[in-house]
Design an enzyme around this catalytic site. Structure first.
Site, PDB file in Angstrom:
ATOM      1  CB  CYS A  93      -0.999  -0.048   1.156  1.00 16.94           C
ATOM      2  SG  CYS A  93      -2.479   0.883   0.782  1.00 16.94           S
ATOM      3  NE  ARG A 126      -8.931   6.059   1.895  1.00  9.22           N
ATOM      4  CZ  ARG A 126      -7.640   6.361   1.821  1.00  9.22           C
ATOM      5  NH1 ARG A 126      -7.261   7.583   1.509  1.00  9.22           N
ATOM      6  NH2 ARG A 126      -6.729   5.441   2.061  1.00  9.22           N
ATOM      7  CG  HIS A 189      -3.672  -2.664   3.653  1.00 10.33           C
ATOM      8  ND1 HIS A 189      -4.723  -2.912   4.467  1.00 10.33           N
ATOM      9  CD2 HIS A 189      -3.995  -1.583   2.906  1.00 10.33           C
ATOM     10  CE1 HIS A 189      -5.635  -2.006   4.246  1.00 10.33           C
ATOM     11  NE2 HIS A 189      -5.245  -1.198   3.309  1.00 10.33           N
TER      12      HIS A 189
HETATM   13  N1  GLN Z   1      -1.971   6.911   1.906  1.00 10.29           N
HETATM   14  C1  GLN Z   1      -2.069   6.058   0.775  1.00 10.29           C
HETATM   15  C2  GLN Z   1      -3.392   6.175   0.027  1.00 10.29           C
HETATM   16  O1  GLN Z   1      -4.389   6.506   0.609  1.00 10.29           O
HETATM   17  C3  GLN Z   1      -1.807   4.622   1.195  1.00 10.29           C
HETATM   18  C4  GLN Z   1      -2.796   4.126   2.198  1.00 10.29           C
HETATM   19  C5  GLN Z   1      -2.431   2.837   2.809  1.00 10.29           C
HETATM   20  O2  GLN Z   1      -1.245   2.497   2.991  1.00 10.29           O
HETATM   21  N2  GLN Z   1      -3.457   2.105   3.203  1.00 10.29           N
HETATM   22  O3  GLN Z   1      -3.450   5.940  -1.179  1.00 10.29           O
END
Ligand code: GLN
Length: 242
Positions: A93, A126, A189
């Site tokens: 990630c 997201r 993850h």
């Molecule tokens: N901050 C990054 C994003 O939002 C990665 C997030 C994460 O590691 N879960 O894309």
């Protein structure tokens, strides 16, 4: 035989318990009589990559990624030599995004390590989902969970897998993650390796091969893991077509 695992910046890059991946690698080595040492590096520690066989770079929030990115510049050269020499890396990630050239966010650019030719741009909404992949590396599907704002473009690199359910790198290309030499980058993850023993063994086998030449990994009793994997893969594949 001995495998030395380096966990980079667990104080900052440890979203959703990426640490569980370390435990899994350690256990699956030990169950086979392979010694496994784990070294955690804090942001100011010097890293001797010549002493490492597997490196884990975990996930982080944009804020935490911003904090580590300055420090990454100082290790870039050594990290690149390790990767080019076939060093094993599992980057998850936020850590996956940091393998690339940059991650552009609304709050500015987070410079990456440029170890792999890829880049990430923040998008909306997201991408949050359970996810199932088919990777060219395994018969078994890879199952997991993703939660990222970034959309990652991997250019002509090989993806880690093709998305059967979920979003993947950018929600539209059907690709998830990246494979480059012995580097695996992925948005999956949390307990990626406990859920996917085939991925864990792939990393261990590559690390052993680089160090000792090709080794046959003794099979382990994975009935429960395989059953859980099958259940999840079937459940989400059915949702897609249903
Ligand atoms: N901050 C990054 C994003 O939002 C990665 C997030 C994460 O590691 N879960 O894309």
């Amino acid at each position: 035989m001995e495998i030395r695992i380096g966990h980079l910046y667990p104080d900052l890059l440890n979203l959703y318990g990426d640490r569980g991946n370390i435990q899994c690698m350690k256990k699956r080595c030990q169950w086979r009589g392979i010694e496994a040492g784990v070294q955690e590096f804090q942001i100011t520690d010097r890293i001797d990559f010549s002493k490492l066989d597997i490196v884990l770079l975990g996930g982080g929030s944009d804020r935490e990624q911003m904090l580590v990115c300055e420090r990454l510049k100082t290790i870039r050269e050594d990290f690149r030599n390790y990767v080019e020499d076939g060093g094993v890396v599992i980057a998850v990630c936020g850590g996956y995004q940091l393998l690339g050239h940059y991650y552009d966010t609304d709050d500015g650019r987070i410079e990456g390590l440029s170890l792999v030719d890829l880049y990430t741009e923040q998008g909306s909404p997201r991408l949050i989902s359970n996810i199932v992949l088919k990777s060219e590396l395994f018969e078994l599907p890879v199952v997991g969970f993703e939660n990222h704002g970034g959309r990652t473009s991997i250019g002509s690199n090989r993806p880690f897998g093709q998305v059967l359910f979920g979003h993947g790198n950018d929600g539209k290309s059907g690709a998830e993650g990246v494979l480059y030499k012995n580097v695996v980058g992925t948005y999956l993850h949390g307990p990626l390796l406990p859920k996917n023993p085939q991925v864990c063994d792939y990393l261990i086998a590559n690390a052993l091969e680089r160090k000792y030449g090709k080794q046959e990994l003794a099979p382990l009793e994975d009935q429960e893991e395989l059953e859980a994997n099958r259940y999840i893969a079937e459940r989400f594949k059915a949702m897609k077509t249903g």
